[in-house]
Design a protein around this motif. Structure first.
Motif, PDB file in Angstrom:
ATOM      1  N   HIS A   1       0.824  -1.207   0.000  1.00  0.00           N
ATOM      2  CA  HIS A   1       0.000   0.000   0.000  1.00  0.00           C
ATOM      3  C   HIS A   1       0.863   1.265   0.000  1.00  0.00           C
ATOM      4  O   HIS A   1       0.561   2.233  -0.686  1.00  0.00           O
ATOM      5  N   THR A   2       1.965   1.266   0.752  1.00  0.00           N
ATOM      6  CA  THR A   2       2.778   2.484   0.807  1.00  0.00           C
ATOM      7  C   THR A   2       4.030   2.395  -0.067  1.00  0.00           C
ATOM      8  O   THR A   2       4.186   3.187  -0.994  1.00  0.00           O
TER       9      THR A   2
ATOM     10  N   TRP B   1       3.389   1.412  -3.903  1.00  0.00           N
ATOM     11  CA  TRP B   1       2.652   2.498  -4.567  1.00  0.00           C
ATOM     12  C   TRP B   1       3.553   3.719  -4.744  1.00  0.00           C
ATOM     13  O   TRP B   1       3.526   4.377  -5.775  1.00  0.00           O
ATOM     14  N   LYS B   2       4.370   4.012  -3.710  1.00  0.00           N
ATOM     15  CA  LYS B   2       5.254   5.168  -3.808  1.00  0.00           C
ATOM     16  C   LYS B   2       6.300   4.957  -4.887  1.00  0.00           C
ATOM     17  O   LYS B   2       6.635   5.876  -5.637  1.00  0.00           O
TER      18      LYS B   2
ATOM     19  N   PRO C   1       1.271   7.091  -1.875  1.00  0.00           N
ATOM     20  CA  PRO C   1       0.688   5.864  -1.330  1.00  0.00           C
ATOM     21  C   PRO C   1      -0.748   5.679  -1.813  1.00  0.00           C
ATOM     22  O   PRO C   1      -1.386   6.645  -2.244  1.00  0.00           O
TER      23      PRO C   1
END
Lengths: 116, 237
Positions: free
Chosen positions: B135-136, B139-140, B146
């Motif tokens: 999720h973080t 995605w980053k 995020p």
């Protein structure tokens, strides 16, 4: 824009065809060599502003004579076209634009542009 | 043969080949098919320009690519794929496969960077921390921001969701009404599937449009875990 009669799609085609012809002629009128062609056509009660892009696509805006924002609006329309239409894989080039995002953003632009 | 080309360092890798083939490729020769831009004066003559493989992997962590250029590329990817499939499911499956190839590389790169930047790099062995890192971190690394939420299915214990309110890869895509089932984020789903697989959490990952009034392109990435993962989680408790 409220209260103005809408053109039928056939009338749009006629207008586009005629304008294309006029534009082709005006681009050859200059004694100084090649020209960009007509950019503004004015009548007694209306003004047609034409934006010719580097790729040959033309954007046309019909406004009242007093309007001064047409150039800016057409630039923004070009921007929206590049974003919402050309980057959309479901658009077929040379075909009418049936892209939801384009309609939404144009409505937002014209709405805000005229302060309606 | 020690032939060097003073004016076109980018071609100098060819210097050990026979002169005739260098001539063939050289823009100074009669051929006009190649029009290489003139090389800036700061480049040392004879030194090949560093390629993407010569760059330090850590330095590219914060560098960005043009979103416009990516949009055009992804648009072509979708068009190319669409011409070769028979239906929406097939199209989504292929986009998933393409994303999978990205995901395996993203995971490898992230692990490599984590190892070089921290003294005690950690490998996620529990599912929830792994999901959080997708999720973080993922995605980053891929989208520069995020994701917006993680949810757990109420009905099915093996289903988890990652939610993105405005997926960057779909920002300029308008899906026609007759294909409203299609979510181009299947590409993202493929990335997630590859990362999950690579971390040892085999799962089936799909993408679904879940628009809201505020976020018309809100997308849910649905992760359906394999039973073996759930069993292992049970043991680790």
């Amino acid at each position: 824009m409220d209260g103005l009669a809408q053109l039928t799609s056939n009338e749009y085609l006629v207008l586009a065809g005629t304008l294309h012809g006029i534009h082709a002629i005006t681009s050859r009128l200059s004694p100084m060599g090649a020209s960009s062609g007509a950019q503004v056509i004015e009548g007694e009660t209306f003004k047609i502003t034409i934006l010719l892009t580097a790729t040959g696509t033309k954007f046309v805006l019909l406004t009242s004579l007093t309007d001064t924002s047409a150039d800016g609006i057409l630039q923004k329309v070009y921007e929206i076209y590049a974003d919402a239409v050309m980057k959309n894989p479901f658009h077929t080039p040379e075909m009418p634009i049936r892209t939801e995002a384009f309609d939404t953003r144009i409505t937002a632009l014209i709405g805000s542009g005229l302060g309606v | 043969m020690a032939y060097t080309q003073p004016h076109h360092p980018r071609l100098s890798v060819l210097s050990t080949t026979s002169q005739s083939s260098v001539d063939h490729l050289s823009p100074t020769a009669s051929s006009t098919r190649f029009s290489l831009p003139s090389v800036p004066a700061s480049n040392k003559p004879g030194a090949p320009r560093p390629s993407i493989y010569d760059r330090n992997l850590n330095k590219t962590r914060v560098s960005e690519v043009s979103a416009s250029a990516f949009s055009f590329l992804f648009s072509e990817v979708v068009q190319y794929t669409q011409k070769r499939v028979s239906g929406i499911n097939d199209l989504e499956r292929r986009l998933n496969t393409l994303g999978y190839r990205i995901g395996t590389r993203v995971l490898e790169l992230m692990v490599w960077r984590a190892e070089s930047s921290s003294k005690a790099p950690k490998r996620e062995i529990r599912f929830l921390p792994a999901l959080m890192s997708i999720h973080t971190q993922v995605w980053k690394a891929v989208f520069g921001k995020p994701a917006d939420a993680i949810e757990k299915s109420v009905e099915n214990a093996d289903e988890y969701m990652i939610i993105d309110n405005d997926p960057p890869i779909e920002r300029h895509i308008s899906v026609p009404r007759d294909m409203s089932q299609l979510s181009c984020s299947s590409f993202t789903a493929g990335i997630v599937e590859a990362v999950m697989d690579g971390l040892g959490f085999p799962a089936r990952v799909t993408a679904h449009n879940t628009p809201t009034a505020q976020f018309p392109s809100r997308t849910t990435i649905l992760i359906k875990l394999e039973q073996s993962v759930l069993d292992r989680e049970e043991l680790l408790k």
